[in-house]
Design an enzyme around this catalytic site. Structure first.
Site, PDB file in Angstrom:
ATOM      1  N   THR A 196       0.891  -1.256  -0.034  1.00 53.62           N
ATOM      2  CA  THR A 196      -0.540  -0.086  -0.066  1.00 53.62           C
ATOM      3  C   THR A 196       0.542   1.389   0.084  1.00 53.62           C
ATOM      4  O   THR A 196       0.429   1.870  -0.657  1.00 53.62           O
ATOM      5  CB  THR A 196      -1.139  -0.169   0.783  1.00 53.62           C
ATOM      6  OG1 THR A 196      -2.002  -1.515   1.005  1.00 53.62           O
ATOM      7  CG2 THR A 196      -1.724   1.700   1.875  1.00 53.62           C
ATOM      8  N   THR A 232       1.218  -4.293   3.863  1.00 57.03           N
ATOM      9  CA  THR A 232       1.058  -4.835   5.722  1.00 57.03           C
ATOM     10  C   THR A 232       0.447  -5.382   6.277  1.00 57.03           C
ATOM     11  O   THR A 232       0.027  -6.346   6.913  1.00 57.03           O
ATOM     12  CB  THR A 232      -0.094  -3.449   6.141  1.00 57.03           C
ATOM     13  OG1 THR A 232      -0.822  -3.332   6.053  1.00 57.03           O
ATOM     14  CG2 THR A 232       0.496  -2.030   6.054  1.00 57.03           C
TER      15      THR A 232
END
Length: 329
Positions: free
Chosen positions: A12, A93
């Site tokens: 991300t 993540t």
């Protein structure tokens, strides 16, 4: 000036969306590591940073090959460059905690390896990636970071590889260390972290990672689980199994029955729990079924441990000794 090797893997933090207010519908792993570095010119005040792109993927799509390349590059850099201060890894993540734990078990060097990601894509109006990256480098060049092994820096907190886990699907504070809390924090006043001890266990420091990795599965505990799944994995010759047991790592009667009836060779097997925190202790029936308690490791980290133990050719007795040593450390 400090020297940092930045290894980019996507995620991300390198993601893009069609508009600044879009936080969920984006593509991870679009920007390269050089783009991330250029977006934070203040990093030039902290260190001389060289960038290498290991991968550029959503971390849900991370492969064993990516892990092998990452470990090999870190080992090579630390061996060849004595003046290298540390390594920073940009990472998605979703599986960041697994990579951190893998590196904790494999990289035998006091210099810091710091993993960092973001919960919002780089195009977001208030993207957290740039500050997270700046703070990760702050930690990597600090005098306090050496000796701690792999660290995770997110939202101003510094977390240890063994305890950290992703605890939320939204929000910049999505990482925590249940039952322990963060090791420290980092802000504009500096890095607030105890000095590393200088000695830690790296049980697989000499392990060469193969191109073909063993298969280790995770079974999830619930009401009336289908024990046929366990039998299927045993018959398939799975090299390791992690049980995400209910409560304190408890298996159902059906699962215990399937293990008791199995006459073939038993893979390495760990009992973790689905609670999110709290240890799994040894049980009187563990030896009979070939199980071992995972202690404080969550299921995904227990799987990483079993992967490396299988590559190393460990049996249950050797794994039990390793688990005891890790608990002491």
């Amino acid at each position: 000036m400090a020297r940092i090797l930045l290894l980019a893997t996507g995620g991300t933090i390198a993601g893009q969306a069609d508009a600044g207010a879009i936080l969920n519908s984006y593509t991870a792993g679009v920007l390269g590591g050089e783009d991330l570095l250029a977006a934070v010119p203040q990093l030039q005040e902290l260190a001389a940073i060289s960038v290498e792109q290991i991968a550029n993927v959503d971390s849900a799509d991370l492969l064993f090959d990516h892990w092998r390349l990452l470990v090999g590059r870190i080992r090579e850099a630390f061996q060849a460059e004595p003046d290298l201060t540390g390594v920073v890894i940009t990472h998605g993540t979703n599986t960041l905690e697994e990579t951190a734990w893998l590196l904790q078990l494999l990289i035998d060097d006091p210099r810091p390896v710091v993993l960092v990601g973001a919960m919002r894509p780089a195009t977001a109006l208030s993207a957290d990636g740039p500050l997270n990256l700046f703070q990760a480098v702050q930690v990597a060049v600090s005098l306090e970071a050496p000796g701690h092994g792999a660290l995770v820096v997110m939202d101003g907190q510094i977390q240890a590889a063994r305890q950290v886990t992703k605890v939320a699907t939204q929000g910049v504070g999505a990482f925590a260390s249940p039952g322990r809390g963060p090791l420290g924090w980092v802000d504009d006043t500096g890095v607030h972290l105890p000095m590393g001890s200088g000695s830690r266990q790296v049980p697989f420091a000499a392990l060469d990672l193969p191109e073909q990795w063993p298969q280790v599965a995770i079974l999830y505990g619930c009401v009336e689980p289908d024990a046929r799944m366990l039998t299927f994995f045993l018959e398939a010759g799975m090299q390791g199994l992690v049980f995400t047991g209910t409560g304190a790592g408890q298996l159902s009667a059906g699962e215990r029955s399937a293990l008791g009836a199995w006459a073939g060779p038993r893979p390495l097997m760990l009992r973790a729990n689905r609670c999110g925190s709290g240890p799994v202790h040894s049980d009187a029936e563990d030896e009979r079924f070939g199980l071992l308690p995972a202690g404080s490791l969550n299921p995904q980290k227990a799987r990483v441990l079993l992967l490396l133990a299988s590559i190393a050719g460990m049996d249950r007795s050797a794994l039990e000794e390793l688990m005891i040593d890790l608990a002491r450390g």
